[in-house]
Design an enzyme around this catalytic site. Structure first.
Site, PDB file in Angstrom:
ATOM      1  CG  ASP A  15     -27.411   1.563 -40.424  1.00 11.63           C
ATOM      2  OD1 ASP A  15     -27.327   2.728 -40.848  1.00 11.63           O
ATOM      3  OD2 ASP A  15     -26.619   0.652 -40.741  1.00 11.63           O
ATOM      4  CD  GLU A 225     -28.189   4.444 -47.505  1.00 12.40           C
ATOM      5  OE1 GLU A 225     -27.726   3.474 -48.114  1.00 12.40           O
ATOM      6  OE2 GLU A 225     -27.476   5.207 -46.812  1.00 12.40           O
TER       7      GLU A 225
END
Ligand code: FUB
Length: 324
Positions: A15, A225
């Site tokens: 991420d 997301e």
């Protein structure tokens, strides 16, 4: 295209949120670790408890691990799962935004402040009032206004917030379906001190080719997301993951608050279930930071990689060929 190597291999990282601060490139990733938690759609296997910050002076040069910048044990409201973070700079101070479950198991977003891009960061004792779900991404516009984008469906709990209040029973109704509009990511303006929302949380509209909101059935383009916003030639680019179809895609708009019009794919599925990225300009070139599981072969043990990006004459994003 040759597969790039992870930027570091002594830790598992995921991420990645990349920013150019003080002439260096800083990366704020999740820090994946081994766990005995089950692997499921809830995301229990992503059982992280601290953040490391990394920096590099040049692309391809040495990557410095600055050590632990924030640990869950130092954040009073957190119970578990420090997920995808981001960072911002304003007036010479640095801010780390991070999602985690609170003591009731509800994902909230916290903020921690520090004097240096690499931290350490001291967390505020409570999550940001009005924040919820996961994957905060900050964007500071040229006029100094800062925004925080967030949200993620399924394990990210966005479906529990349809009414504006947390409804635990809505968890299993993970998303809309058919021709209904997909659940939308969220944005809030940040106050000048970067630690609170200055107004209401708003939905970000992502429009399909027909000018209407993307239908929930279009899993290859609806928001899942990993929101990210960057600006190129006066236009705002909103990019995100499509989750269960594993694409990184983007949409373009004229305002940081949207609406954004779907513009295409940035990255095809990588090895591993999740895909999550950031886009940054550094020394006149543009880079995509992302992760895959090529090093571990396990969904929850990911490694950050980077590739150069270019834009065509219409402002569409492409992976550079050949890669440096
Ligand atoms: O790293 C945990 C979660 O996995 C992130 O918050 C999501 O974006 C996905 O990458």
């Amino acid at each position: 295209m040759s597969d790039p190597k992870p930027i570091v291999s002594h830790l598992y990282t995921a991420d990645p949120s990349a920013h150019a601060f003080n002439g260096k490139l800083y990366v704020y990733p999740s820090h994946d670790r081994e766990t005995d938690q089950p692997d499921n759609d809830n995301g229990d296997q992503y059982d992280m408890n601290d953040y490391h910050v990394f920096s590099m002076e040049s692309v391809g040069g040495e990557v410095t691990d600055h050590g632990i910048a924030l640990h869950a044990k130092d954040v009073p409201w957190v119970s578990k799962q420090l997920w995808a973070p981001d960072a911002a700079e304003k007036n010479g101070k640095f801010y780390l935004y991070f999602p985690a479950r609170d003591k009731d198991g509800i994902f909230r977003i916290g903020v921690a402040a520090g004097d240096k891009p690499e931290g350490p960061f001291k967390a505020d004792p409570e999550p940001i009032k009005g924040s919820y779900s996961i994957d905060p991404a900050s964007f500071v516009d040229e006029d100094g206004q800062a925004y925080l984008y967030f949200g993620g469906i399924w394990g990210g709990q966005l479906q529990c917030w349809r009414t504006g209040k947390f409804v635990r029973e809505a968890y299993d109704d993970m998303e809309a379906s058919g021709d209904e509009p997909a659940l939308l990511p969220r944005v809030a303006k940040l106050t000048d001190d970067m630690r609170s929302f200055s107004g209401d949380v708003k939905e970000i509209e992502i429009l399909d080719d027909d000018g209407k909101l993307i239908h929930a059935s279009k899993h290859d383009r609806r928001f899942f997301e990993a929101a990210w916003v960057h600006k190129y030639k006066g236009k705002y680019y909103f990019s995100y993951s499509t989750g269960d179809t594993h694409y990184l895609v983007y949409a373009i708009g004229d305002s940081p608050l949207g609406p954004f019009k779907f513009a295409g794919r940035i990255l095809e599925p990588v090895q591993g279930w999740t895909t999550h990225h950031s886009i940054v300009e550094f020394k006149g070139k543009w880079y995509l930071f992302y992760h895959d599981t090529s090093l571990s072969g396990k969904n929850h043990l990911r490694s950050v990689k980077m590739r150069e990006l270019v834009y065509d004459n219409e402002g569409h994003i492409k992976l550079a060929e050949p890669q440096p």
